[in-house]
Design a protein around this motif. Structure first.
Motif, PDB file in Angstrom:
ATOM      1  N   ARG A   1     -43.870 -22.213 -14.247  1.00  0.00           N
ATOM      2  CA  ARG A   1     -43.952 -22.187 -15.712  1.00  0.00           C
ATOM      3  C   ARG A   1     -45.381 -22.479 -16.174  1.00  0.00           C
ATOM      4  N   ILE A   2     -46.036 -23.419 -15.514  1.00  0.00           N
ATOM      5  CA  ILE A   2     -47.424 -23.739 -15.858  1.00  0.00           C
ATOM      6  C   ILE A   2     -48.316 -22.521 -15.619  1.00  0.00           C
ATOM      7  N   CYS A   3     -48.058 -21.800 -14.539  1.00  0.00           N
ATOM      8  CA  CYS A   3     -48.858 -20.611 -14.193  1.00  0.00           C
ATOM      9  C   CYS A   3     -48.365 -19.337 -14.882  1.00  0.00           C
ATOM     10  N   ARG A   4     -47.394 -19.460 -15.753  1.00  0.00           N
ATOM     11  CA  ARG A   4     -46.838 -18.342 -16.519  1.00  0.00           C
ATOM     12  C   ARG A   4     -46.260 -17.257 -15.615  1.00  0.00           C
ATOM     13  N   LEU A   5     -45.486 -17.694 -14.609  1.00  0.00           N
ATOM     14  CA  LEU A   5     -44.803 -16.797 -13.686  1.00  0.00           C
ATOM     15  C   LEU A   5     -43.308 -17.054 -13.760  1.00  0.00           C
ATOM     16  N   ARG A   6     -42.540 -16.102 -13.292  1.00  0.00           N
ATOM     17  CA  ARG A   6     -41.100 -16.328 -13.177  1.00  0.00           C
ATOM     18  C   ARG A   6     -40.525 -15.472 -12.055  1.00  0.00           C
ATOM     19  N   VAL A   7     -39.396 -15.922 -11.536  1.00  0.00           N
ATOM     20  CA  VAL A   7     -38.682 -15.197 -10.492  1.00  0.00           C
ATOM     21  C   VAL A   7     -37.583 -14.388 -11.173  1.00  0.00           C
ATOM     22  N   ALA A   8     -37.492 -13.108 -10.837  1.00  0.00           N
ATOM     23  CA  ALA A   8     -36.515 -12.233 -11.468  1.00  0.00           C
ATOM     24  C   ALA A   8     -35.751 -11.450 -10.408  1.00  0.00           C
ATOM     25  N   ARG A   9     -34.514 -11.096 -10.746  1.00  0.00           N
ATOM     26  CA  ARG A   9     -33.758 -10.183  -9.886  1.00  0.00           C
ATOM     27  C   ARG A   9     -34.440  -8.827  -9.932  1.00  0.00           C
ATOM     28  N   ILE A  10     -34.491  -8.175  -8.806  1.00  0.00           N
ATOM     29  CA  ILE A  10     -35.199  -6.896  -8.743  1.00  0.00           C
ATOM     30  C   ILE A  10     -34.442  -5.795  -9.475  1.00  0.00           C
ATOM     31  N   GLY A  11     -33.127  -5.886  -9.546  1.00  0.00           N
ATOM     32  CA  GLY A  11     -32.340  -4.832 -10.161  1.00  0.00           C
ATOM     33  C   GLY A  11     -32.434  -4.777 -11.672  1.00  0.00           C
ATOM     34  N   ASP A  12     -32.348  -5.949 -12.328  1.00  0.00           N
ATOM     35  CA  ASP A  12     -32.294  -5.936 -13.787  1.00  0.00           C
ATOM     36  C   ASP A  12     -33.242  -6.920 -14.461  1.00  0.00           C
ATOM     37  N   GLY A  13     -33.989  -7.704 -13.708  1.00  0.00           N
ATOM     38  CA  GLY A  13     -34.968  -8.604 -14.302  1.00  0.00           C
ATOM     39  C   GLY A  13     -34.421  -9.929 -14.775  1.00  0.00           C
ATOM     40  N   GLY A  14     -33.130 -10.163 -14.587  1.00  0.00           N
ATOM     41  CA  GLY A  14     -32.541 -11.438 -14.998  1.00  0.00           C
ATOM     42  C   GLY A  14     -32.866 -12.546 -14.008  1.00  0.00           C
ATOM     43  N   ASN A  15     -32.483 -13.763 -14.370  1.00  0.00           N
ATOM     44  CA  ASN A  15     -32.672 -14.888 -13.456  1.00  0.00           C
ATOM     45  C   ASN A  15     -31.752 -14.714 -12.250  1.00  0.00           C
ATOM     46  N   PRO A  16     -32.203 -15.118 -11.072  1.00  0.00           N
ATOM     47  CA  PRO A  16     -31.342 -15.012  -9.886  1.00  0.00           C
ATOM     48  C   PRO A  16     -30.106 -15.908 -10.027  1.00  0.00           C
ATOM     49  N   ALA A  17     -29.019 -15.483  -9.426  1.00  0.00           N
ATOM     50  CA  ALA A  17     -27.813 -16.303  -9.377  1.00  0.00           C
ATOM     51  C   ALA A  17     -28.106 -17.554  -8.560  1.00  0.00           C
ATOM     52  N   LEU A  18     -27.268 -18.570  -8.717  1.00  0.00           N
ATOM     53  CA  LEU A  18     -27.505 -19.823  -8.002  1.00  0.00           C
ATOM     54  C   LEU A  18     -27.486 -19.609  -6.490  1.00  0.00           C
ATOM     55  N   GLY A  19     -26.562 -18.794  -6.006  1.00  0.00           N
ATOM     56  CA  GLY A  19     -26.505 -18.515  -4.571  1.00  0.00           C
ATOM     57  C   GLY A  19     -27.765 -17.826  -4.075  1.00  0.00           C
ATOM     58  N   ALA A  20     -28.270 -16.864  -4.830  1.00  0.00           N
ATOM     59  CA  ALA A  20     -29.496 -16.167  -4.445  1.00  0.00           C
ATOM     60  C   ALA A  20     -30.690 -17.117  -4.487  1.00  0.00           C
ATOM     61  N   ALA A  21     -30.724 -18.004  -5.474  1.00  0.00           N
ATOM     62  CA  ALA A  21     -31.810 -18.980  -5.555  1.00  0.00           C
ATOM     63  C   ALA A  21     -31.754 -19.946  -4.371  1.00  0.00           C
ATOM     64  N   MET A  22     -30.537 -20.320  -3.966  1.00  0.00           N
ATOM     65  CA  MET A  22     -30.395 -21.194  -2.790  1.00  0.00           C
ATOM     66  C   MET A  22     -30.837 -20.468  -1.521  1.00  0.00           C
ATOM     67  N   VAL A  23     -30.444 -19.212  -1.366  1.00  0.00           N
ATOM     68  CA  VAL A  23     -30.858 -18.429  -0.195  1.00  0.00           C
ATOM     69  C   VAL A  23     -32.376 -18.328  -0.166  1.00  0.00           C
ATOM     70  N   ARG A  24     -32.974 -18.064  -1.310  1.00  0.00           N
ATOM     71  CA  ARG A  24     -34.429 -17.942  -1.410  1.00  0.00           C
ATOM     72  C   ARG A  24     -35.103 -19.229  -0.945  1.00  0.00           C
ATOM     73  N   TRP A  25     -34.592 -20.365  -1.410  1.00  0.00           N
ATOM     74  CA  TRP A  25     -35.190 -21.650  -1.053  1.00  0.00           C
ATOM     75  C   TRP A  25     -34.948 -21.990   0.413  1.00  0.00           C
ATOM     76  N   VAL A  26     -33.756 -21.722   0.921  1.00  0.00           N
ATOM     77  CA  VAL A  26     -33.446 -22.034   2.326  1.00  0.00           C
ATOM     78  C   VAL A  26     -34.331 -21.211   3.265  1.00  0.00           C
ATOM     79  N   ILE A  27     -34.524 -19.925   2.964  1.00  0.00           N
ATOM     80  CA  ILE A  27     -35.394 -19.087   3.799  1.00  0.00           C
ATOM     81  C   ILE A  27     -36.827 -19.610   3.746  1.00  0.00           C
TER      82      ILE A  27
END
Length: 183
Positions: free
Chosen positions: A115-141
């Motif tokens: 947020r400080i760097c004015r960036l955000r993570v978006a779903r590639i398909g529609d630009g929305g915020n990732p689902a909680l499961g996808a965010a967890m997978v992202r962090w675990v990887i």
């Protein structure tokens, strides 16, 4: 048949001439356009690194603060021992560290550093915020890659050569992309 007709008789018909012409080819919807953000909206890899470093500082401060609070509650400094309060403080600090990135990515699309760097993570398909499961997978990887010598560095640098969306491995696993907020 007249001589004129015999002399100027039409050649035998071409067997392919009377076949129906092939139907026009219409590609399926989305054939020419791929899902995902426009390339000018992608985050600069340098800003991604700055955001990650800011998050590292913030999480480290949280861990140190939680450890100091737990040590105080446990009576390491010579005070009364409060085992239950200290244990709750340690568990709370651990949960905060483990849930910091996935919860913020899911809820707001960005951690505090992003947020400080004015960036955000978006779903590639529609630009929305990732689902909680996808965010967890992202962090675990991301965490698993950092647990192996040099693999975390390769993961972080993979956004430099990945085409077309500059995704790191943890982005690919979650089907996400990092974009600028102002784009």
């Amino acid at each position: 048949m007249s001589e004129y007709q015999q002399h100027y008789q039409q050649p035998p018909p071409n067997p392919y001439m009377h076949a129906a012409p092939p139907p026009p080819y219409y590609p399926p919807p989305g054939y020419y356009t791929t899902p995902g953000p426009p390339l000018h909206a992608l985050a600069n890899p340098g800003m991604r690194l700055v955001a990650r470093l800011l998050d590292l500082v913030l999480v480290t401060m949280g861990v140190v603060g939680g450890a100091l609070a737990a040590a105080t509650l446990l009576g390491v400094g010579g005070g009364d021992t409060h085992g239950v309060e200290g244990m709750v403080g340690c568990v709370g600090a651990l949960l905060a560290v483990l849930c910091y990135e996935p919860l913020l990515i899911h809820r707001y699309g960005a951690t505090l550093g992003k947020r400080i760097c004015r960036l955000r993570v978006a779903r590639i398909g529609d630009g929305g915020n990732p689902a909680l499961g996808a965010a967890m997978v992202r962090w675990v990887i991301y965490a698993a890659c950092n647990g192996v010598l040099f693999v975390g560095t390769i993961n972080a640098l993979s956004c430099l050569w990945d085409k077309p969306y500059r995704q790191c491995w943890h982005d690919k696993a979650a089907d996400s992309v990092v974009v600028r907020r102002d784009a």
